[in-house]
Motif scaffolding. Structure first.
Motif, PDB file in Angstrom:
ATOM      1  N   ALA A 137       0.832  -1.203   0.000  1.00 32.20           N
ATOM      2  CA  ALA A 137       0.000   0.000   0.000  1.00 32.20           C
ATOM      3  C   ALA A 137       0.868   1.255   0.000  1.00 32.20           C
ATOM      4  O   ALA A 137       1.864   1.327   0.703  1.00 32.20           O
TER       5      ALA A 137
ATOM      6  N   LYS B 170       1.095  -3.317 -11.648  1.00 35.32           N
ATOM      7  CA  LYS B 170      -0.214  -2.672 -11.565  1.00 35.32           C
ATOM      8  C   LYS B 170      -0.304  -1.776 -10.340  1.00 35.32           C
ATOM      9  O   LYS B 170       0.243  -2.101  -9.286  1.00 35.32           O
TER      10      LYS B 170
ATOM     11  N   GLU C 273      -3.483   0.439  -8.393  1.00 39.97           N
ATOM     12  CA  GLU C 273      -4.910   0.784  -8.395  1.00 39.97           C
ATOM     13  C   GLU C 273      -5.277   1.467  -7.082  1.00 39.97           C
ATOM     14  O   GLU C 273      -4.635   1.247  -6.066  1.00 39.97           O
TER      15      GLU C 273
ATOM     16  N   HIS D 108      -7.625   1.615  -3.998  1.00 38.12           N
ATOM     17  CA  HIS D 108      -8.533   0.758  -3.236  1.00 38.12           C
ATOM     18  C   HIS D 108      -8.970   1.480  -1.973  1.00 38.12           C
ATOM     19  O   HIS D 108      -8.298   2.390  -1.509  1.00 38.12           O
TER      20      HIS D 108
ATOM     21  N   ARG E  45     -12.196  -1.806  -4.942  1.00 39.36           N
ATOM     22  CA  ARG E  45     -11.459  -1.019  -5.903  1.00 39.36           C
ATOM     23  C   ARG E  45     -12.271   0.245  -6.219  1.00 39.36           C
ATOM     24  O   ARG E  45     -13.476   0.174  -6.426  1.00 39.36           O
TER      25      ARG E  45
ATOM     26  N   HIS F  88      -6.134   3.818  -0.300  1.00 37.92           N
ATOM     27  CA  HIS F  88      -4.712   3.543  -0.508  1.00 37.92           C
ATOM     28  C   HIS F  88      -4.477   3.142  -1.956  1.00 37.92           C
ATOM     29  O   HIS F  88      -5.395   2.715  -2.644  1.00 37.92           O
TER      30      HIS F  88
ATOM     31  N   MET G  73      -2.893   0.476  -4.229  1.00 37.69           N
ATOM     32  CA  MET G  73      -2.418  -0.903  -4.139  1.00 37.69           C
ATOM     33  C   MET G  73      -1.429  -1.132  -5.261  1.00 37.69           C
ATOM     34  O   MET G  73      -1.758  -0.924  -6.431  1.00 37.69           O
TER      35      MET G  73
ATOM     36  N   PHE H  40       0.431  -3.950  -7.158  1.00 34.13           N
ATOM     37  CA  PHE H  40       0.374  -5.397  -7.346  1.00 34.13           C
ATOM     38  C   PHE H  40       1.531  -5.884  -8.195  1.00 34.13           C
ATOM     39  O   PHE H  40       2.041  -5.145  -9.029  1.00 34.13           O
TER      40      PHE H  40
ATOM     41  N   PRO I 129      -2.815  -5.639   2.457  1.00 37.38           N
ATOM     42  CA  PRO I 129      -1.766  -4.622   2.592  1.00 37.38           C
ATOM     43  C   PRO I 129      -2.121  -3.487   3.556  1.00 37.38           C
ATOM     44  O   PRO I 129      -1.292  -2.638   3.825  1.00 37.38           O
ATOM     45  N   ASP I 130      -3.356  -3.464   4.064  1.00 37.34           N
ATOM     46  CA  ASP I 130      -3.785  -2.302   4.836  1.00 37.34           C
ATOM     47  C   ASP I 130      -4.085  -2.660   6.292  1.00 37.34           C
ATOM     48  O   ASP I 130      -3.282  -2.399   7.187  1.00 37.34           O
TER      49      ASP I 130
ATOM     50  N   GLN J  34     -12.380 -10.459  -7.179  1.00 34.57           N
ATOM     51  CA  GLN J  34     -12.069  -9.068  -7.513  1.00 34.57           C
ATOM     52  C   GLN J  34     -11.157  -9.067  -8.734  1.00 34.57           C
ATOM     53  O   GLN J  34     -10.051  -9.619  -8.684  1.00 34.57           O
TER      54      GLN J  34
ATOM     55  N   GLY K 107      -8.441  -8.324 -11.234  1.00 32.73           N
ATOM     56  CA  GLY K 107      -7.147  -7.655 -11.137  1.00 32.73           C
ATOM     57  C   GLY K 107      -6.419  -7.908  -9.837  1.00 32.73           C
ATOM     58  O   GLY K 107      -5.226  -7.676  -9.732  1.00 32.73           O
TER      59      GLY K 107
ATOM     60  N   PRO L 120      -4.512 -10.054  -6.862  1.00 31.02           N
ATOM     61  CA  PRO L 120      -3.657 -11.232  -6.989  1.00 31.02           C
ATOM     62  C   PRO L 120      -4.521 -12.498  -6.887  1.00 31.02           C
ATOM     63  O   PRO L 120      -5.326 -12.608  -5.975  1.00 31.02           O
TER      64      PRO L 120
END
Lengths: 166, 214
Positions: free
Chosen positions: A60, A85, A87, A89, A102, A122, A124, A126, B89-90, B167, B169, B171
């Motif tokens: 993030a 990537k 994006e 989120h 997203r 945040h 993201m 990837f 990640p959050d 979702q 896109g 991973p």
């Protein structure tokens, strides 16, 4: 208050060429620029990211996007050489349950700002091409419908940091 | 800066309201089940009893070093339990980092506390991946994984909600929704209380300290 604002604006205007030089220097010498040069009416402040844990997990990143203009602008794309990537989120927590959605369309209203932060918006990143390490920096480009490309250098903090590195 | 204040105040109010809703639900559930008419003074205790009878630590999982463990393995220690997944990640890094801070703040009392991070994503989170993840925060945190059935059984006993959400896109094409509370169980394995994302590390550490040395 008014005087302060005017002074700040004047200061900022006079700083523009300085920023151009600062960015060139940061590219050449790897120095850190924590604020983007003004691109149209949109600027980015306080970029930072969390360090990756391995390369197989998303990371993030956080920014504050400021629209100084009189018209709304829209984020269309984010690019960085460190990830395949990037994006936007948003984490929402309701009734104790956290979800991540997203955000396809992020609009920044005129004379307004959007703050990305842990627990809410945040970026993201990837499919990392390389580990993102605590103490390092990486470049990030955000493209806006009106303002075009705004580039920032993103400093990296610890994997669970709650704010930019000191 | 000034713009943030009303928003964060609103958020605090919202959390407080949710807290009240949960408390009210727990109390009324208890009253409905027991058929008792408790006085208002007993509200807090009865809601804790209700939660204790519903939230249990009952699991058989594999720790990040590959050992089979159950709740009995941690008897004698306070268990600080958080469910999440390592592709998160959050919320998960925020919480694990907070748990690491709590352990530091507890000083020597931390020897009586076992922080457990249980994955809700056992398909991806092998013990090896759990080991890599927890080590990034605090080596005292134990990462637990298992078969999807073992994880489901554990989550059900803790009353943890989780769901795999497709979702585009993301991973492997999915992400996980999950309850993000951190639960505290005492040395006898009984539920004490839970902490949410707006509880600061200092507050959590002080509350845990209060149980260990009342």
């Amino acid at each position: 208050m008014t005087v302060l604002t005017v002074t700040k604006q004047t200061f900022r205007a006079s700083m523009s060429p300085v920023w151009a030089v600062a960015v060139l220097c940061s590219t050449a010498f790897g120095a850190v620029a924590n604020e983007s040069p003004p691109a149209g009416d949109v600027r980015i402040e306080m970029p930072w990211a969390r360090a990756s844990i391995g390369t197989g997990r998303p990371v993030a990143a956080f920014v504050t996007v400021i629209n100084d203009g009189n018209r709304a602008d829209r984020l269309v794309k984010i690019d960085t050489p460190v990830a395949a990537k990037a994006e936007v989120h948003e984490t929402t927590t309701e009734d104790g349950v956290s979800r991540m959605n997203r955000i396809e369309r992020l609009t920044i209203d005129p004379k307004n700002r959007v703050e990305f932060q842990p627990g809410s918006l945040h970026i993201m990143l990837f499919d990392l091409h390389m580990p993102i390490k605590d103490g390092e920096t990486f470049p990030l480009d955000m493209y806006f419908e009106r303002a075009g490309r705004v580039s920032v250098t993103v400093p990296v903090a610890g994997p669970g940091a709650s704010g930019p590195p000191p | 800066m000034d713009q943030d204040k009303p928003r964060s105040k609103l958020r605090t109010v919202r959390y407080a309201l949710w807290g009240l809703v949960i408390l009210a639900a727990a109390v009324s559930a208890y009253l409905a089940v027991s058929g008792n008419r408790q006085s208002a003074d007993d509200g807090a205790i009865s809601s804790k009893e209700a939660m204790r009878s519903s939230i249990k630590a009952d699991f058989e999982l594999v720790d990040h070093q590959g050992a089979l463990v159950t709740e009995e393995s941690y008897r004698g220690s306070y268990m600080l339990v958080f469910f999440g997944f390592t592709n998160c990640p959050d919320v998960c890094p925020t919480t694990l980092s907070k748990i690491a801070q709590v352990m530091t703040l507890l000083g020597t009392a931390a020897e009586k506390v076992k922080p457990l991070f249980i994955t809700v994503d056992p398909e991806r989170d092998t013990p090896e991946r759990m080991a890599e993840y927890v080590a990034a925060f605090d080596e005292r945190i134990v990462g637990l994984s298992g078969t999807p059935e073992q994880v489901k059984t554990a989550a059900d006993s803790f009353k943890i909600y989780f769901a795999k959400v497709d979702q585009d896109g993301a991973p492997d094409g999915y992400t996980m929704d999950h309850t993000a509370y951190t639960y505290l169980f005492n040395a006898a394995g009984e539920f004490e209380e839970f902490f949410s994302d707006h509880d600061e590390a200092t507050n959590i550490a002080a509350r845990i300290q209060g149980y260990i040395t009342p």
